[in-house]
Design a protein around this motif. Structure first.
Motif, mmCIF file in Angstrom:
data_model
loop_
_atom_site.group_PDB
_atom_site.id
_atom_site.type_symbol
_atom_site.label_atom_id
_atom_site.label_comp_id
_atom_site.label_asym_id
_atom_site.label_seq_id
_atom_site.Cartn_x
_atom_site.Cartn_y
_atom_site.Cartn_z
ATOM 1 N N ALA A 183 0.828 -1.208 0.000
ATOM 2 C CA ALA A 183 0.000 0.000 0.000
ATOM 3 C C ALA A 183 0.859 1.252 0.000
ATOM 4 O O ALA A 183 0.566 2.227 -0.704
ATOM 5 C CB ALA A 183 -0.928 -0.009 1.209
ATOM 6 N N ALA A 184 1.923 1.243 0.787
ATOM 7 C CA ALA A 184 2.821 2.394 0.837
ATOM 8 C C ALA A 184 3.557 2.573 -0.498
ATOM 9 O O ALA A 184 3.765 3.698 -0.951
ATOM 10 C CB ALA A 184 3.818 2.228 1.976
ATOM 11 N N PHE A 185 3.937 1.477 -1.127
ATOM 12 C CA PHE A 185 4.634 1.551 -2.422
ATOM 13 C C PHE A 185 3.768 2.249 -3.456
ATOM 14 O O PHE A 185 4.245 3.116 -4.199
ATOM 15 C CB PHE A 185 4.990 0.138 -2.881
ATOM 16 N N ARG A 186 2.485 1.898 -3.495
ATOM 17 C CA ARG A 186 1.592 2.546 -4.469
ATOM 18 C C ARG A 186 1.449 4.038 -4.186
ATOM 19 O O ARG A 186 1.229 4.815 -5.104
ATOM 20 C CB ARG A 186 0.203 1.899 -4.431
ATOM 21 N N ALA A 187 1.560 4.431 -2.930
ATOM 22 C CA ALA A 187 1.399 5.835 -2.551
ATOM 23 C C ALA A 187 2.735 6.557 -2.484
ATOM 24 O O ALA A 187 2.937 7.428 -1.644
ATOM 25 C CB ALA A 187 0.680 5.924 -1.203
ATOM 26 N N SER A 188 3.629 6.212 -3.374
ATOM 27 C CA SER A 188 4.945 6.854 -3.414
ATOM 28 C C SER A 188 5.383 7.035 -4.863
ATOM 29 O O SER A 188 4.923 6.307 -5.754
ATOM 30 C CB SER A 188 5.984 5.990 -2.681
ATOM 31 N N PRO A 189 6.273 7.974 -5.132
ATOM 32 C CA PRO A 189 6.760 8.157 -6.504
ATOM 33 C C PRO A 189 7.585 6.974 -7.003
ATOM 34 O O PRO A 189 7.823 6.863 -8.213
ATOM 35 C CB PRO A 189 7.603 9.426 -6.415
ATOM 36 N N PHE A 190 7.995 6.073 -6.116
ATOM 37 C CA PHE A 190 8.775 4.906 -6.541
ATOM 38 C C PHE A 190 7.942 3.998 -7.445
ATOM 39 O O PHE A 190 8.472 3.355 -8.356
ATOM 40 C CB PHE A 190 9.269 4.120 -5.331
#
Length: 298
Positions: A183-190
């Protein structure tokens, strides 16, 4: 036209020219006994990961009642190559249509990029190479830190630690953000950076000289960051700065591949967003400083 601030109606309208009442795509999800599921969820197809089909329902365009621009392109020229890429099934599916060369999205339950048997029986090699589990782990290895603090401070309407922001996927509400979950990955520019690498892979591997080529890329992190932190947040402005550079890199890749022959680009957004109620007073002050007394939401 439609007013729903959901991704699925937005993307389906963009790629079919039809409003929800005609397309059948009225929202992101449909009700199920235990919890809502994606409107593209189709129990007759299987999700496909790095190791092939999984014992898990996949996504398809079965609910879509009308053809997409990709469908029309392939119908006119069966040699046409279509690729759709996104962090969401609904961000990729409507753009790639029913007969794409590849339709790929990020599934948070699997913490991986996937497709479904509605589109292919296996992920292309360029997908597993550039966006397999190892590539995703590398992309989020470092925390998400501010790239230009002074620029963000000048633009954001709120402090970094603003009331109302969500602690999505354990990433906390202030910089730097540790990206330890899907979930955090999707909410990041990465995540957008991985999509950019996938786009480069598609351009290199799938384009065929003389054949029409349609590449749809939904850089979805901007949307998810806005939902989690609000459009006035430091995170939203930092993501905007980064996605601007990401799009510039995609344009550079297109220039390098197609050269003097040229290429065409269409930029669109599936829906807008609104400020969090907690930022009302801060936004009013910011708007007043920018232009005097006026409706802060005007």
């Amino acid at each position: 036209m439609h007013s729903a601030t959901d991704t699925a109606p937005g993307h389906s309208s963009l790629f079919t020219g039809k409003p929800p009442r005609e397309s059948g795509i009225f929202g992101n999800e449909v009700p199920r006994m235990r919890s809502p599921v994606s409107i593209l969820r189709d129990d007759s197809v299987k999700m496909v990961g790095e190791q092939g089909p999984k014992d898990k329902s996949g996504s398809s365009l079965a609910r879509l009642r009308v053809p997409t621009v990709a469908d029309d392109l392939v119908a006119k020229d069966p040699a046409a190559v279509v690729v759709g890429l996104s962090l969401k099934d609904r961000g990729a599916g409507f753009g790639c249509g029913r007969k794409p060369k590849a339709c790929v999205w990020f599934d948070t339950g699997e913490d991986a990029f996937v497709t479904s048997t509605a589109f292919a029986s296996a992920l292309p090699a360029w997908v597993t190479e550039r966006a397999g589990r190892a590539a995703v782990d590398r992309a989020r290895k470092e925390p998400w830190a501010l790239g230009d603090r002074a620029w963000t401070e000048r633009h954001a309407a709120t402090p970094d630690d603003q009331s109302g922001e969500g602690d999505l996927g354990g990433m906390k509400t202030t910089f730097p953000h540790v990206i330890a979950t899907a979930a955090a990955f999707r909410a990041s520019p990465f995540s957008d950076a991985v999509l950019l690498d996938l786009a480069r892979g598609a351009i290199g591997a799938e384009y065929k000289q003389g054949a029409p080529f349609l590449l749809e890329v939904s850089f979805s992190a901007n949307d998810i960051v806005g939902h989690a932190f609000g459009p006035d947040s430091w995170e939203a402005w930092e993501e905007l700065r980064r996605v601007d550079r990401t799009i510039a890199e995609l344009m550079t890749a297109l220039d390098a591949r197609f050269g003097p022959a040229g290429w065409s680009l269409v930029l669109a957004a599936d829906h807008g967003t609104v400020p969090m109620p907690e930022v009302g007073q801060a936004a009013r002050r910011w708007c007043a400083e920018a232009g005097g007394a006026r409706d802060p939401w005007g």
